[in-house]
Design a protein around this motif. Structure first.
Motif, short mmCIF file in Angstrom:
data_model
loop_
_atom_site.label_atom_id
_atom_site.label_comp_id
_atom_site.label_asym_id
_atom_site.label_seq_id
_atom_site.Cartn_x
_atom_site.Cartn_y
_atom_site.Cartn_z
N ILE A 299 93.21 19.24 15.93
CA ILE A 299 92.58 17.61 15.16
C ILE A 299 93.92 16.94 16.24
O ILE A 299 93.56 16.43 16.48
CB ILE A 299 92.89 17.22 13.47
N LEU B 190 85.19 20.70 14.99
CA LEU B 190 85.34 19.63 15.37
C LEU B 190 84.79 18.81 16.48
O LEU B 190 84.85 19.49 17.92
CB LEU B 190 87.47 19.71 15.37
N LEU C 11 83.18 15.85 10.82
CA LEU C 11 83.53 17.38 10.94
C LEU C 11 82.34 17.27 9.38
O LEU C 11 81.96 16.63 9.98
CB LEU C 11 84.44 17.04 9.44
N ALA D 107 96.34 17.14 8.89
CA ALA D 107 96.50 16.23 9.97
C ALA D 107 97.13 14.78 10.11
O ALA D 107 96.13 14.12 9.14
CB ALA D 107 95.43 16.32 10.94
N VAL E 212 95.57 11.58 10.92
CA VAL E 212 94.64 11.17 9.96
C VAL E 212 95.23 10.41 9.05
O VAL E 212 96.05 10.96 8.75
CB VAL E 212 93.89 12.35 9.81
N VAL F 270 86.31 14.54 17.56
CA VAL F 270 87.15 13.66 17.66
C VAL F 270 86.48 13.14 18.73
O VAL F 270 86.29 12.96 19.75
CB VAL F 270 88.71 14.15 18.12
N VAL G 45 87.39 11.37 13.95
CA VAL G 45 87.54 12.53 13.46
C VAL G 45 86.12 13.18 13.11
O VAL G 45 86.06 13.22 11.50
CB VAL G 45 89.11 13.55 12.72
N ALA H 249 91.50 18.17 7.30
CA ALA H 249 91.48 15.95 8.44
C ALA H 249 92.99 16.03 7.27
O ALA H 249 93.56 15.78 7.79
CB ALA H 249 90.87 16.03 7.44
N ALA I 93 88.74 10.94 9.09
CA ALA I 93 87.75 11.83 9.78
C ALA I 93 86.90 11.38 8.09
O ALA I 93 87.35 11.13 7.20
CB ALA I 93 88.77 13.08 8.76
N VAL J 6 88.59 25.29 11.65
CA VAL J 6 88.89 24.14 12.25
C VAL J 6 90.33 24.66 11.57
O VAL J 6 90.41 24.31 10.13
CB VAL J 6 88.59 23.20 12.27
#
Length: 244
Positions: free
Chosen positions: A116, A187, A104, A39, A42, A189, A102, A36, A4, A111
């Motif tokens: 994510i 967000l 951001l 998640a 990640v 990705v 990712v 992040a 991320a 988010v």
């Protein structure tokens, strides 16, 4: 590896200091960092910035700092170029190719980790997708309602109505032309290769590529003005956050 990458520049003009503005008792940029970090897919979280205070916040929360070069920290600098620089630095540091990135923004706290994960799953399931992004429905700001001030000093449609369909079907009902979805940039990705072919992406966020999967959000945004803080607070409370 999935990484991320957050972007946060120091010199905001519309809302100076917005990335560190207090929101429910926490710095605004803490929220996308937390999303992040939480998640599960990640493997590393990075912040590209020229702001020493943001660097301190990032390091205190286990986020690695990438020093933003001065030419990428001006008002004219493009986010896409900062993402390219950050991606390259992550690959250099880790020595690993990235499966997904990712993307951001420090000023976009709307988010959460579930979004994510949903975006990552969509890209893994469909190799034809270039990205998965959060989108918010803002029918009150559809192209039908957009206006510009002309050289005559009068109000005119921002785009020709014929470009939007049959003008005889338009009405003052804001939903009459269907939903107007906006990329709220809370967000994105992406497949890292998008950054090597920016000329092929859809403007203005060319890092998203062409084939873009929607992750539905509600009232998401990246904040640019102080009056938007109330909307951010509503979103966070709606997703379970309380005053620190």
């Amino acid at each position: 590896m999935i990484a991320a990458l957050l972007l946060g520049r120091k010199g905001s003009q519309g809302f100076p200091g917005k990335n560190l503005a207090p929101l429910l008792g926490r710095p605004l940029s803490w929220y996308p960092m937390r999303a992040a970090l939480d998640a599960p897919e990640v493997g590393g979280v990075y912040l590209s910035t020229d702001d020493e205070q943001l660097k301190t916040l990032a390091r205190a929360n286990g986020v690695e700092v990438i020093d933003r070069p001065p030419h990428l920290a001006t008002n004219a600098a493009l986010a896409e170029d900062a993402y390219v620089h950050g991606r390259d630095e992550i690959v250099r540091r880790t020595g690993q190719p990235l499966e997904l990135l990712v993307c951001l923004f420090c000023n976009a706290p709307t988010v959460n980790p579930a979004q994510i994960s949903e975006a990552i799953a969509a890209l893994r399931q469909n190799p034809d997708l270039d990205s998965a992004i959060t989108v918010s429905r803002y029918n009150m700001w559809s192209p039908l309602r957009a206006r510009r001030i002309g050289s005559d000093g009068l109000v005119h449609p921002f785009v020709d109505f014929e470009a939007l369909g049959d003008p005889t079907t338009f009405s003052c009902d804001r939903d009459s032309q269907g939903d107007a979805w906006f990329a709220d940039v809370a967000l994105t990705v992406i497949r890292p290769g998008n950054l090597d072919h920016l000329e092929e992406g859809v403007s203005p966020q060319r890092w998203m590529g062409k084939n873009i999967h929607p992750i539905y959000n509600e009232a998401g945004l990246d904040i640019d003005y102080p009056w938007q803080m109330g909307q951010l607070e509503w979103w966070l409370k709606a997703h379970g956050w309380k005053e620190a």
